[in-house]
Design an enzyme around this catalytic site. Sequence first.
Site, PDB file in Angstrom:
ATOM      1  N   VAL A 143      41.934  29.245  65.488  1.00  0.00           N
ATOM      2  CA  VAL A 143      42.588  28.136  66.188  1.00  0.00           C
ATOM      3  C   VAL A 143      42.899  28.468  67.647  1.00  0.00           C
ATOM      4  CG1 VAL A 143      43.564  27.226  64.060  1.00  0.00           C
ATOM      5  CG2 VAL A 143      44.866  28.880  65.383  1.00  0.00           C
ATOM      6  N   GLU A 144      43.293  27.430  68.398  1.00  0.00           N
ATOM      7  CA  GLU A 144      43.640  27.536  69.823  1.00  0.00           C
ATOM      8  C   GLU A 144      42.509  28.172  70.626  1.00  0.00           C
ATOM      9  OE1 GLU A 144      46.212  26.300  71.330  1.00  0.00           O
ATOM     10  OE2 GLU A 144      47.981  26.334  70.055  1.00  0.00           O
ATOM     11  N   GLY A 145      41.284  27.765  70.344  1.00  0.00           N
ATOM     12  CA  GLY A 145      40.121  28.368  70.982  1.00  0.00           C
ATOM     13  C   GLY A 145      39.592  29.468  70.094  1.00  0.00           C
ATOM     14  N   SER A 185      54.648  25.508  70.197  1.00  0.00           N
ATOM     15  CA  SER A 185      53.431  25.861  70.909  1.00  0.00           C
ATOM     16  C   SER A 185      52.915  24.608  71.602  1.00  0.00           C
ATOM     17  CB  SER A 185      52.419  26.429  69.907  1.00  0.00           C
ATOM     18  OG  SER A 185      51.255  26.851  70.546  1.00  0.00           O
ATOM     19  N   LEU A 214      50.048  33.008  68.363  1.00  0.00           N
ATOM     20  CA  LEU A 214      48.931  33.609  67.631  1.00  0.00           C
ATOM     21  C   LEU A 214      48.879  35.122  67.795  1.00  0.00           C
ATOM     22  CD1 LEU A 214      46.442  30.752  68.393  1.00  0.00           C
ATOM     23  CD2 LEU A 214      47.471  31.281  66.188  1.00  0.00           C
TER      24      LEU A 214
END
Length: 749
Positions: A426-428, A136, A308
Amino acid sequence: MSIRTSLKKVLPPISVTEQEALDAGDVWIESSIYQGKPDMQALRDIPQAKLSADEQAFMDGPVAELLNMIDDFELGNGKHIPQEVLDFLGKNRFFSMIIPKKFGGLEFSPYANSTIVATIAAKSGAIAVTVMVPNSLGPGELLMHYGTNEQQDYWLPRLADGRDIPCFALTSPEAGSDAGAIPDAAIVTKGEYNGEEVLGLRVSWDKRYITLAPIATVLGLAFKVFDPDQLLGDKLELGITCALLPKSHPGVELGNRHDPMGVRFYNGTTRGQDVFIPMDFIIGGQKNIGRGWQMLVSCLGAGRGISLPAMGVATAQSAFKGTVEYSFVREQFGLPIGRFEGIQEKMADIAGKTFLLEAMRVLTTEGLGLGVKPSVVTAIAKYHMTELGRDVMNSAMDIQAGKAIQRGPQNTLAGGYAALPIAITVEGANILTRNLMIFGQGAMRCHPYLKDMVDLIHSNESSADAEFNKVLRKTVGFSVKNAFRSLGKGYLPFLRESESALPEVRKYEKRVNSISAKLAPLADLSLAVLGGDLKKAELLSARLGDVMSYLYGAMAAIRFYEQRIEDRKLALPYFEYAMQWSLQQADQAIVNFINNFPNTATRGLMRLLTNTYTNSVAGISDDLVRELSIASMQDNSVKDQLTHLVRVTPGDGNDINEQAFKAKHAVAHLLGKVQKALRKEPVVPFISFEHALNKLQEKGVVTADEATKLHDYNEKRKLAVRVDEYTFDMELVPASQTLKAIDGGQNAA
């Protein structure tokens, strides 16, 4: 004073980080949704993604072998991922799915990447996260796109074969969602490296929540660069920059861990104080100082669009499989619990949303496979697919109830339930993604003229006024067309078109077109009335983003049903539920948006243009709920297709549930025969099913062969409905001991 100059004084300036985020990524089919004209032909023309021969061999070989190595319950009770598992991942290049073959990587497609991560996630969230992070946003992807030739030649082969394990550190205690505000700083200076004085950076950082940091051998690091001595020019602040630091580099601190919900992937902190690094450590070299934020946001697609969402789909498919099988096998009041309407309401929601999730997974990865990086679509996928996964899991927990909350090797839900908040965070974080990113980026990227208008408003060029006026005229024309399209499709149903060859799809495609036509003028009026304040009106922005998102999901479901489903007749209730739910959510978002718009006159105009005068929206009928819940308990190709990511391994909870489910289907006609006989002449006392069956066999009601099949089913049923049991000191008791105790008792199984 020109219109442009007036707007320049009123509109808030766009920061560098905002501008880079808005510029990142590509525009794909979501732009047609925003503009009120969903491009269904483009949707249908997207090449179908399939696993290549190499990708299928990897699924059948290393992935299958990995699943057999994983005991997620033991993993959760321990402190570390077994070293043999980590070694296996490295040896078989699980960390290199995105790395090109010329560097020793697997170079798999986004569809394969998603399928592999989701398949692992259905077995173990901890191992899935361990695999997904190197594939990622991180050192591998940044090196591929921005690294120097020397950096690529050195690092990528080492990352591909597992000699080095990467992590990437962005989040700090003071900067989470506002990643552009990271306080971690580097000063341009000279220092010693390899015995020579070289130009470099003296970096200090304090980072947290960094996945794989405790075991990483190479640290990707984001920080802000300052040049107080003007060694590189006359600017003091040079911006966010990304660098790669070996763990062995003096001053790098790695090793401490967090404990994310008890899920045993490695996540922790990294720190450094006045650590000198040469310019060669910067990804892409010195020329990339200040380009870090642009690099990061342009590479978000893999995490947000693949990894995700894959975890959300895996959660749903695992929950769907376990719940429908349990609901068919588990009986209360003489009926499978899946026959009770309260259960059916939840079960239909599980089935319909699992269909929708798989459709969105396939479409999103197919888009990424085209080489586009649709930032809005990947934000939609990240938010809605993880949230839908949570919806499905919560319903599954409700249905399985007591069985779901007892941890142990047989529990197929507990691990996914614990891991779900991680994917959502996660990731925003999802709140940020929904309220700021989906429509915030969508408006700027999907509107055909808005980005040009904003750029011209803030431009200092002498020709900006003339160019702005041209774009403004086009924008007004675009908005007028949107208004008339919405009026026509809102009040004249015969104007709602459909291109599908399938009658059952046409009615939904027409609704997709109608709702999209409403979205366009709502967005136009919002931008015209609220202007720059719209980005502060998060509740309104989120609802417009919801409309886009649910229409994207509906389009994905249409494509999936038309092109991927093997037996449409069997899949029809799944498709209808997914479509009705998605369109209901989109309609409700429009109602809530208009009801809460702050300007009364504009609110009235919105109602007129969209034919929205009531708060009621079409719902899902009880008949469809009953039909889908019954359909979901059948053993057929649709169920197989919607649970294909769940690979059963001998003896695990999924295997136990599946065996009982299939056994009951195989003897369903015999169970009916037994029930009829017992109603006619009850066995008294009814000690157990086995006892009653033996009595019926003695009377000749069932043959010896039939009794054998029924006894076999009953043993599998008892194993499926049991929960794990422990001694007083919490040592696991083998299932054979607890089932033996039941057989020897006087109570019904």
